[in-house]
Scaffold this active site. Structure first.
Site, PDB file in Angstrom:
ATOM      1  N   TYR A 143      55.684  62.134 -32.598  1.00 43.40           N
ATOM      2  CA  TYR A 143      57.010  61.223 -32.762  1.00 43.40           C
ATOM      3  C   TYR A 143      57.674  61.731 -33.889  1.00 43.40           C
ATOM      4  CZ  TYR A 143      53.969  58.555 -29.611  1.00 43.40           C
ATOM      5  OH  TYR A 143      53.029  58.110 -28.481  1.00 43.40           O
ATOM      6  N   LYS A 195      59.089  45.286 -25.004  1.00 48.87           N
ATOM      7  CA  LYS A 195      58.552  44.069 -24.997  1.00 48.87           C
ATOM      8  C   LYS A 195      57.013  44.225 -24.900  1.00 48.87           C
ATOM      9  CE  LYS A 195      56.942  43.549 -20.841  1.00 48.87           C
ATOM     10  NZ  LYS A 195      55.627  43.383 -20.606  1.00 48.87           N
TER      11      LYS A 195
END
Length: 323
Positions: free
Chosen positions: A58, A97
């Site tokens: 990442y 979410k």
């Protein structure tokens, strides 16, 4: 920003595939880069959706200066860490979410976004779907009088497997955070914060919740009966019982679906003619926020996300679920 918005994705599971497919429908935005923990998975995903860059970590993605926005689609327990990484590199973040695991983590994320003056939004796609916006408008206008009761559920059966993210408690697995958030969202977005919360749950052998029954109580005897379960298939409807009629969001209320209005026993079906998976609506909203140099959504506000995670925290406390 008049140029094409270059999106990056962190975490390449099922939901990332859905997001990427709908991103393909845009002319002014594209999937530019993806990152996974393995180069092979990143390469496969990038090839499938024509992304120019594929990273095996990442950190490499957030250091790519051509990235304009990042969609975080990792397991729940990693959302805070991944979102903060993007914000530290001044990249707008659309985070899946639940925003994070608890209110403290959400507050840390929103505080960092404010400090850096970088756009951050919780990716709760339901809020942006036309059928859901239609229902909220009807409710807010009291078209059929006040809402007296809401019933909303989300349930499906899966055989327990602790090696799967859905059931892994360490990753925030279980019914509440994964799917229970949708009925709770329906109540919060339509009725607001409840005065009282009651809840009970069942659990898998590893301590993750297998089902959760929730009751919200509001002033004037208004109630919301909410349910999430991984033990059975449920109708997955959201039904608003109003003074002068019933508003029913049909099967799969949380995604593209139809709405039935029932007045004096007469039913009227409203079809919104969806042609996509449905993620394009939140993408479009986020793209506009970027182009207008906004740092917070006027729909999915920080306050709303804080209220939502606070309700999830209170339900967890009521059922004695600790991560």
């Amino acid at each position: 920003m008049s140029k094409t918005i270059n999106w990056g994705i962190i975490g390449l599971g099922n939901i990332a595939h859905k997001f990427a497919k709908d991103l393909l429908t845009f002319k002014d935005a594209k999937l530019y880069a993806v990152a996974s923990r393995t180069q092979e998975k990143a390469n496969e995903f990038a090839s499938e959706y024509n992304a120019a860059k594929a990273y095996s970590n990442y950190e490499a993605l957030v250091k790519d200066k051509s990235v304009d926005a990042i969609y975080v689609a990792t397991p729940h327990a990693l959302h805070k860490e991944n979102a903060l990484l993007c914000l530290e590199h001044n990249i707008p973040v659309l985070c899946e979410k639940p925003f994070a695991m608890n209110i403290d983590q959400v507050n840390e994320m929103t505080s960092k976004a404010k400090e850096k003056k970088v756009l951050l939004m919780e990716a709760l796609w339901t809020y942006f779907l036309p059928h859901y916006q239609y229902v909220l408008d009807v409710i807010q206008k009291d078209t059929y009088g006040k809402v007296l009761k809401l019933e909303a559920d989300f349930g499906f059966y899966r055989a327990f497997n602790n090696n799967v993210r859905l059931f892994n408690k360490e990753l925030g697995g279980g019914s509440l955070l994964d799917i229970g958030i949708y009925p709770i969202f329906a109540a919060l977005s339509s009725l607001g914060v409840p005065e009282n919360i009651e809840a009970n749950a069942t659990f898998f052998e590893n301590g993750a919740d297998s089902s959760c029954n929730i009751n919200f109580k509001y002033d004037n005897n208004v109630t919301a009966n909410l349910k999430s379960t991984l033990l059975e298939d449920t109708p997955t409807e959201a039904i608003f019982y109003c003074e002068k009629g019933i508003i029913k969001i049909n099967k799969g209320f949380f995604g593209p679906t139809t709405v039935t209005l029932i007045v004096d026993g007469i039913e009227k079906l409203i079809d919104f003619n969806y042609s996509t998976i449905g993620y394009n609506y939140e993408i479009s909203h986020f793209n506009k926020l970027i182009r207008n140099n906004k740092t917070e959504s006027d729909i999915m506000t920080f306050e709303f996300s804080q209220q939502l995670i606070s309700l999830l925290d209170k339900v967890r406390k009521a059922i004695n679920l600790n991560y």
